[in-house]
Design an enzyme around this catalytic site. Sequence first.
Site, PDB file in Angstrom:
ATOM      1  N   GLU A 187      77.731  18.637 -50.070  1.00  0.00           N
ATOM      2  CA  GLU A 187      76.864  19.828 -50.166  1.00  0.00           C
ATOM      3  C   GLU A 187      76.914  20.406 -51.580  1.00  0.00           C
ATOM      4  O   GLU A 187      75.916  20.886 -52.109  1.00  0.00           O
ATOM      5  CB  GLU A 187      77.297  20.877 -49.135  1.00  0.00           C
ATOM      6  CG  GLU A 187      77.005  20.444 -47.708  1.00  0.00           C
ATOM      7  CD  GLU A 187      77.540  21.430 -46.703  1.00  0.00           C
ATOM      8  OE1 GLU A 187      78.773  21.645 -46.671  1.00  0.00           O
ATOM      9  OE2 GLU A 187      76.745  21.995 -45.943  1.00  0.00           O
ATOM     10  N   GLU A 204      81.185  16.527 -40.725  1.00  0.00           N
ATOM     11  CA  GLU A 204      81.682  17.734 -40.064  1.00  0.00           C
ATOM     12  C   GLU A 204      81.659  17.628 -38.541  1.00  0.00           C
ATOM     13  O   GLU A 204      82.504  18.192 -37.861  1.00  0.00           O
ATOM     14  CB  GLU A 204      80.858  18.950 -40.481  1.00  0.00           C
ATOM     15  CG  GLU A 204      81.106  19.416 -41.903  1.00  0.00           C
ATOM     16  CD  GLU A 204      80.204  18.734 -42.927  1.00  0.00           C
ATOM     17  OE1 GLU A 204      79.662  17.651 -42.631  1.00  0.00           O
ATOM     18  OE2 GLU A 204      80.056  19.280 -44.036  1.00  0.00           O
TER      19      GLU A 204
HETATM   20  N1  T1G Z   1      90.993  19.139 -46.267  1.00  0.00           N
HETATM   21  C1  T1G Z   1      92.340  19.165 -46.386  1.00  0.00           C
HETATM   22  N2  T1G Z   1      93.120  18.052 -46.454  1.00  0.00           N
HETATM   23  C2  T1G Z   1      92.478  16.877 -46.398  1.00  0.00           C
HETATM   24  C3  T1G Z   1      91.070  16.772 -46.256  1.00  0.00           C
HETATM   25  C4  T1G Z   1      90.321  17.988 -46.208  1.00  0.00           C
HETATM   26  N3  T1G Z   1      88.998  17.987 -46.130  1.00  0.00           N
HETATM   27  N4  T1G Z   1      90.755  15.447 -46.226  1.00  0.00           N
HETATM   28  C5  T1G Z   1      91.901  14.770 -46.338  1.00  0.00           C
HETATM   29  N5  T1G Z   1      92.936  15.613 -46.450  1.00  0.00           N
HETATM   30  C6  T1G Z   1      94.337  15.241 -46.604  1.00  0.00           C
HETATM   31  C7  T1G Z   1      94.874  14.492 -45.396  1.00  0.00           C
HETATM   32  O1  T1G Z   1      95.338  15.405 -44.414  1.00  0.00           O
HETATM   33  C8  T1G Z   1      96.005  13.688 -46.027  1.00  0.00           C
HETATM   34  O2  T1G Z   1      97.091  14.604 -46.220  1.00  0.00           O
HETATM   35  C9  T1G Z   1      95.474  13.348 -47.415  1.00  0.00           C
HETATM   36  O3  T1G Z   1      94.425  14.308 -47.679  1.00  0.00           O
HETATM   37  C10 T1G Z   1      94.887  11.960 -47.500  1.00  0.00           C
HETATM   38  O4  T1G Z   1      93.933  11.863 -46.449  1.00  0.00           O
HETATM   39  C11 T1G Z   1      81.679  23.480 -45.530  1.00  0.00           C
HETATM   40  C12 T1G Z   1      83.071  22.889 -43.370  1.00  0.00           C
HETATM   41  C13 T1G Z   1      88.598  11.727 -47.588  1.00  0.00           C
HETATM   42  C14 T1G Z   1      87.987   9.669 -46.299  1.00  0.00           C
HETATM   43  O5  T1G Z   1      85.828  15.763 -42.776  1.00  0.00           O
HETATM   44  O6  T1G Z   1      87.718  11.696 -44.019  1.00  0.00           O
HETATM   45  O7  T1G Z   1      83.508  20.303 -45.574  1.00  0.00           O
HETATM   46  O8  T1G Z   1      98.782  13.395 -44.807  1.00  0.00           O
HETATM   47  O9  T1G Z   1      95.153  10.043 -45.203  1.00  0.00           O
HETATM   48  O10 T1G Z   1      92.575   7.521 -45.489  1.00  0.00           O
HETATM   49  O11 T1G Z   1      80.245  21.947 -44.559  1.00  0.00           O
HETATM   50  O12 T1G Z   1      90.757  12.054 -45.674  1.00  0.00           O
HETATM   51  O13 T1G Z   1      98.687  13.018 -47.287  1.00  0.00           O
HETATM   52  O14 T1G Z   1      99.477  15.254 -46.364  1.00  0.00           O
HETATM   53  O15 T1G Z   1      92.739  10.649 -44.638  1.00  0.00           O
HETATM   54  O16 T1G Z   1      92.149   7.702 -48.016  1.00  0.00           O
HETATM   55  C15 T1G Z   1      84.530  17.706 -44.182  1.00  0.00           C
HETATM   56  C16 T1G Z   1      88.008  14.485 -44.088  1.00  0.00           C
HETATM   57  C17 T1G Z   1      85.450  18.877 -44.077  1.00  0.00           C
HETATM   58  C18 T1G Z   1      86.594  14.577 -44.687  1.00  0.00           C
HETATM   59  C19 T1G Z   1      90.247   9.918 -47.327  1.00  0.00           C
HETATM   60  N6  T1G Z   1      85.234  16.582 -44.777  1.00  0.00           N
HETATM   61  N7  T1G Z   1      88.815  13.534 -44.823  1.00  0.00           N
HETATM   62  O17 T1G Z   1      90.829   9.062 -46.377  1.00  0.00           O
HETATM   63  O18 T1G Z   1      93.300   9.502 -46.823  1.00  0.00           O
HETATM   64  S1  T1G Z   1      84.654  20.262 -43.308  1.00  0.00           S
HETATM   65  C20 T1G Z   1      85.856  15.691 -43.987  1.00  0.00           C
HETATM   66  C21 T1G Z   1      88.624  12.188 -44.663  1.00  0.00           C
HETATM   67  C22 T1G Z   1      83.500  20.734 -44.463  1.00  0.00           C
HETATM   68  C23 T1G Z   1      81.532  22.062 -45.081  1.00  0.00           C
HETATM   69  C24 T1G Z   1      82.471  21.701 -43.987  1.00  0.00           C
HETATM   70  C25 T1G Z   1      89.624  11.305 -45.363  1.00  0.00           C
HETATM   71  C26 T1G Z   1      89.082  10.662 -46.671  1.00  0.00           C
HETATM   72  P1  T1G Z   1      98.605  14.023 -46.160  1.00  0.00           P
HETATM   73  P2  T1G Z   1      93.804  10.485 -45.666  1.00  0.00           P
HETATM   74  P3  T1G Z   1      92.243   8.345 -46.684  1.00  0.00           P
END
Ligand code: T1G
Length: 699
Positions: free
Chosen positions: A102, A122
């Site tokens: 976004e 999301e």
């Molecule tokens: N926020 C906080 N921590 C996050 C995070 C996030 N969005 N994404 C990953 N982490 C942390 C995760 O907990 C782990 O921590 C480390 O990063 C590595 O992640 C306003 C409201 C990006 C594809 O849903 O899909 O935006 O265990 O093990 O396999 O509209 O992480 O090392 O302490 O998964 O290489 C939308 C979620 C949020 C993406 C990477 N975004 N993340 O995968 O590593 S809502 C998502 C993923 C939002 C807006 C809305 C995956 C990745 P730790 P990982 P990975």
Amino acid sequence: MMVSYQQENELAVITINNPPVNALSHGVRQGVFDAIAKAQADDSKAIVLLCEGRTFVAGADISEFGKPMQEPSLAQVNAALESSSKPVIAAIHGTALGGGFELALSCHYRCAVESAAVGLPEVNLGLLPGAGGTQRVPRLIGLKAALDMITSGQKIGAVKATELGLIDRVLDGELKPAAMAYARELLANGAPLRRIRDMSVPADGLNEQALENYRQQLNKRKRGQEAPQKIVDCIAAAAGRTFDEGLAFERERFAECIASEQSAALRHIFFAERSAAKIQGIGKAVQPRAISKVGIIGAGTMGGGIAMVFANAGIPVTLLDLNEEGLERGLALIAKNYGITVSKGKLSEQEAAARQARISGSTDYESLADADLVIEAVFESMDVKRQVFSKLDEVCKPGAILATNTSYLDVNDIAATTSRPQDVIGLHFFSPANVMRLLEVVRADKTADDVLATAMALGKRIGKVAVLAGVCYGFIGNRMLRQYGREAQLCMIEGASPEQIDGVLTRFGMAMGPLAVGDLAGLDIGYKARESLTEEQKGDPRTYCIADALVEQGRLGQKTGAGYYRYDPQTRARSSDPEVLKIIKEQAAKHGVHQRKLSDEEILDRHLLALINEGFRILEEGIAQRSSDIDVVYVYGYGFPSYRGGPMFHAAQRGLKNVYESILKLQEQTGEAHWSPAPLLAQLVSEGKSLQDWESSKN
Ligand code: T1G
């Protein structure tokens, strides 16, 4: 410093650096907001926005949810980007997801390296894009494509995203210099300040009826989930309202989602899945062993499925079966499975061929001599497994990891048949192994720490969700399943039909009801397992007499066209069968059970409380490291609805006191020992503590 700003000649460069995934924590939002303001005042001509580290912004910082939001909000940052007086170019690598994409959509242009992907996932968190995604994407790619992208939460590669119009340029070479060159090209061409908010939504004929049909499909695909329907509302709003009205509409829907129990549950599962990979007491200093060659023993359904898992991850596999014919059958089944995946368009011919080529067959143990890991997937008999492991002990190189895929046998006994118990571990895959994501990693008494670390790292590498379990009958999942299955049998003999029981649990959100699952797996499996048990070991005959009666009448389930249900030979459609009700009545009479009408609430409560009570016992015995691990097991391995967070999360939502009192009531009503509340549950309730209190005090 999460955001840095520097001017390089006519270009301003904003660099975000917030490991591990550049999530939009408050510091990032503030930094970008300030940098945009700064750029308005200096003599830069255009602004490039990019990230350090492994990926462009992967979304809002999920760990900030539930806390008071500090301004600037992402919406404010996006508005500042979009209203900039100079063009802003987002330069994407890794995955630009959720709020990260976004952010990029609020820029005037987007470029990306070929390996990058974008997405709005999301929905997987029970949310919807809350910073303009549902209003900007339809303006770029139309309503239908926007619906598909946002309700699926899928990632779209840079090349496809460029074809769709989500990205403007796929870059060659290194991100930053290529992005700077692209920005200069835009300036040279006098590229306008192209704001998506000023575009109109292309009319792609998505009328009310089409939207209704889409909603119906979603109800099936995402049964029980609230966010997908709200996404449809927002995208429909993009068509019928001004941009700002649409933004306001989206913000209201987003606020509903983020406050919902479903989103809290899905965010819990998101973090639970990731913490499951961490073994308490084993830090990053413990190096996993290198796994570059794997052997699988047993070319049956499980062995073949496991072989595919490794081949799919690019790891060469030797599939061993002592019976030539069995081996051929196993290899043929693998070829058939790849063929099906190709015919569904999920895999190219060449990729399928490459994966299949990584699997070689053998009937000679010597072919496993240089394997780094061997997984046994033979018949569930301790004698057979002991023979296999003593043979492996002879043949395999020192340091090879010897794993059993047993689903409930004692891994300590298996380890004891070798001279290297420190290298023995349980790797419990779930059928079909190439589809189900759960992997129970079973720690035997002598399993070495680096073997455990190897298993957890390998789980991630092969796309599984690995959860550590201690040794007990059934480890975590199957042990809980036994209690759940007990209640299904008792509810049935007490008067509930298979349809009522399965209907209650599927309406709750279970992927399938317990009886339909029995028919799918085959009722003969339990029957055969009971044959080797004493009456004492079999337990209460009321919990298996119906299943036995069905098997003895040749009703083994789907494979014989009838079990608890009747199955159409062509379509395999399930239908009720009055014959089963007769058998149930006969068994009730035979076992002196007075039948009665059971309410749906009672049926649901007994099944859930059976899972929860056993989950507490598993926790207090240390079979599971943490309650969220139990949730991961039940969501990823047994079809518990992810939007309810798993049995233990559900118990916490319901309130432990309520759970405890409900179990006590069942104990009073039935007098059954299995309804005595788990001591840990009783203790937490008496101390007024939550599971979280107990777990944080334990660590
Ligand atoms: N926020 C906080 N921590 C996050 C995070 C996030 N969005 N994404 C990953 N982490 C942390 C995760 O907990 C782990 O921590 C480390 O990063 C590595 O992640 C306003 C409201 C990006 C594809 O849903 O899909 O935006 O265990 O093990 O396999 O509209 O992480 O090392 O302490 O998964 O290489 C939308 C979620 C949020 C993406 C990477 N975004 N993340 O995968 O590593 S809502 C998502 C993923 C939002 C807006 C809305 C995956 C990745 P730790 P990982 P990975």
